[in-house]
Design a protein around this motif. Structure first.
Motif, short mmCIF file in Angstrom:
data_model
loop_
_atom_site.label_atom_id
_atom_site.label_comp_id
_atom_site.label_asym_id
_atom_site.label_seq_id
_atom_site.Cartn_x
_atom_site.Cartn_y
_atom_site.Cartn_z
N LEU A 261 -9.57 -0.83 -16.61
CA LEU A 261 -7.73 -0.67 -15.92
C LEU A 261 -7.87 0.29 -14.85
CD1 LEU A 261 -5.33 -1.03 -17.09
CD2 LEU A 261 -5.28 1.04 -18.10
N ALA A 262 -8.39 1.25 -15.06
CA ALA A 262 -8.92 2.30 -13.35
C ALA A 262 -8.78 1.61 -12.52
CB ALA A 262 -9.93 3.11 -13.63
N LEU A 263 -10.21 0.14 -12.36
CA LEU A 263 -10.51 -0.65 -11.32
C LEU A 263 -8.93 -1.72 -11.06
CD1 LEU A 263 -14.03 -1.72 -12.01
CD2 LEU A 263 -13.36 0.16 -10.73
N ALA A 264 -8.29 -2.06 -11.82
CA ALA A 264 -7.35 -3.32 -12.07
C ALA A 264 -6.66 -2.22 -11.08
CB ALA A 264 -6.65 -3.50 -12.74
N TRP A 265 -6.00 -1.14 -11.55
CA TRP A 265 -5.00 0.19 -10.78
C TRP A 265 -5.32 0.55 -9.39
CZ3 TRP A 265 -2.70 3.68 -15.02
CH2 TRP A 265 -2.09 3.13 -15.90
N ALA A 266 -6.49 0.29 -9.16
CA ALA A 266 -6.47 0.54 -8.10
C ALA A 266 -6.30 -0.64 -6.86
CB ALA A 266 -8.55 1.04 -8.04
N LEU A 267 -6.98 -1.52 -7.40
CA LEU A 267 -6.89 -2.93 -6.39
C LEU A 267 -5.25 -3.10 -6.44
CD1 LEU A 267 -8.15 -5.84 -4.79
CD2 LEU A 267 -8.47 -6.34 -7.01
N GLN A 268 -4.71 -3.10 -7.22
CA GLN A 268 -3.00 -3.32 -7.27
C GLN A 268 -3.08 -1.82 -6.07
OE1 GLN A 268 -1.47 -2.51 -11.16
NE2 GLN A 268 -2.05 -4.19 -11.74
N ALA A 269 -2.79 -1.09 -5.52
CA ALA A 269 -2.63 -0.22 -5.10
C ALA A 269 -2.93 -0.28 -3.62
CB ALA A 269 -3.22 1.33 -5.08
N ALA B 90 -1.13 -3.48 -2.71
CA ALA B 90 0.13 -3.27 -2.23
C ALA B 90 0.18 -2.66 -0.66
CB ALA B 90 0.75 -2.71 -2.93
N ARG B 91 -0.77 -2.26 0.14
CA ARG B 91 -0.93 -2.19 1.30
C ARG B 91 -1.55 -2.82 2.61
NH1 ARG B 91 -2.64 3.02 -1.90
NH2 ARG B 91 -0.36 4.74 -2.20
N ARG B 92 -2.53 -2.82 2.01
CA ARG B 92 -3.41 -4.13 2.81
C ARG B 92 -3.44 -6.01 2.60
NH1 ARG B 92 -2.65 0.01 4.95
NH2 ARG B 92 -4.32 1.31 6.04
N PRO B 93 -3.13 -6.47 3.58
CA PRO B 93 -3.11 -7.91 3.03
C PRO B 93 -4.45 -8.32 2.57
CG PRO B 93 -2.15 -7.09 5.35
CD PRO B 93 -1.88 -6.11 4.52
N ALA B 94 -5.08 -7.56 3.19
CA ALA B 94 -7.08 -8.05 2.23
C ALA B 94 -7.15 -7.95 1.39
CB ALA B 94 -7.58 -7.40 3.48
N GLY B 95 -5.98 -6.42 0.49
CA GLY B 95 -5.75 -6.49 -0.72
C GLY B 95 -5.34 -7.37 -1.39
#
Length: 319
Positions: A170-178, A181-186
């Motif tokens: 869950l922590a990793l998923a939320w980090a990737l969500q963040a 939300a900020r970068r096209p690469a993400g």
């Protein structure tokens, strides 16, 4: 792959069974792969549940109440109705109790989502269900089997499963969500990750079945004796879950989630408890493993059947 996902899952189950039967020596190694593969699957699942939606689900007292009622009121009553008819062997009865009295907190989220159930509500209910089963399981064992077996429950396996299979993914998923939300690469990474859902589910089913088949060993008689009870439990809890959902006036996604949480059990978490039992109760672990095999096949069927059991039309109140 999504269109043919049920066929893919059935093929994975068959491949896992064949691998476990023909190469039993791979079982211990494959068992170590269960948590990593399941963790990856849950990471992808959590990635599709926005953090804000999860926080909102925590306020859904009606769903949480329904989940608690179906798991800790209805399930014990169903188990009690079957208990008299179980084989007299103490180890067999203990194995059945261990696995059926503990609601699943991991891949139930995935299967429920595949059937149109509310993954975010189930995820929000996870800490409640995990804590409740840790606290209530000793009491249930005492009621069913007496004081001598009530103290076998340890918190360790439950806490480890919660950390490895829930908190970290869950922590990793939320980090990737963040990041998305900020970068096209993400966003590209997030989109790519979500396409792995079906392969990861197939891999999970294959690894679980292939690792557990060799454990059946010479216990086929014990296995044959408990399989009908696990099938009856699945069917009974599907209809019981629908009834509870109607009583609480839940919408269809929440209703389907209640059906799944009532029918799906915490076999992968309670297995270490069964494995730690004395030698004279060793069959309990085989009984737990058998439930895993019955359940993964049952869940593939439920993905197709539960949407018909709980259709899109809003559930009406019973009576």
């Amino acid at each position: 792959m999504e269109y043919h996902q049920v066929a893919i899952y059935l093929a994975a189950l068959a491949a896992g069974g064949l691998l476990g039967w023909t190469a039993p020596g791979l079982g211990p190694g494959l068992e170590h792969a269960i948590n990593p593969v399941l963790g990856a699957l849950l990471f992808v699942t959590f990635l599709q549940v926005p953090a804000v939606e999860l926080v909102r689900s925590l306020r859904d007292g009606r769903f949480l109440s329904a989940a608690v009622v179906v798991n800790f009121v209805v399930v014990p009553l169903v188990v009690a109705a079957m208990f008299t008819f179980l084989p007299a062997d103490q180890a067999v009865r203990l194995g059945v109790l261990l696995v059926l009295l503990c609601p699943c907190v991991d891949y139930v989220i995935v299967f429920s989502g595949l059937a149109g159930g509310s993954s975010r509500r189930l995820l929000a209910a996870t800490p409640v269900l995990l804590l409740a089963q840790m606290l209530l399981l000793p009491g249930f064992l005492y009621l069913f089997m007496g004081s001598e077996l009530a103290d076998i429950v340890e918190a360790g396996p439950f806490l480890e499963a919660f950390l490895v299979l829930i908190v970290i993914p869950l922590a990793l998923a939320w980090a990737l969500q963040a990041w998305a939300a900020r970068r096209p690469a993400g966003q590209k990474v997030s989109d790519a990750a979500t396409t792995t859902m079906v392969p990861l589910m197939a891999a999970t089913l294959l690894v679980v079945v292939a690792s557990q088949i060799p454990k059946l060993g010479d216990s086929l008689a014990d296995v044959a004796a408990v399989v009908p009870f696990y099938v009856v439990f699945l069917v009974a809890m599907a209809f019981a879950g629908r009834t509870v959902a109607r009583l609480f006036r839940l919408d269809p996604p929440a209703g389907r989630a209640v059906v799944f949480t009532g029918a799906t059990r915490n076999s992968l978490v309670v297995l270490p408890l069964a494995l730690a039992l004395p030698d004279d109760l060793a069959v309990a672990a085989v009984v737990v493993v058998t439930q895993t095999l019955v359940e993964v096949i049952g869940m593939v069927a439920c993905v197709r059947l539960v949407p018909h059991l709980v259709p899109e039309k809003r559930l009406a109140t019973v009576g």
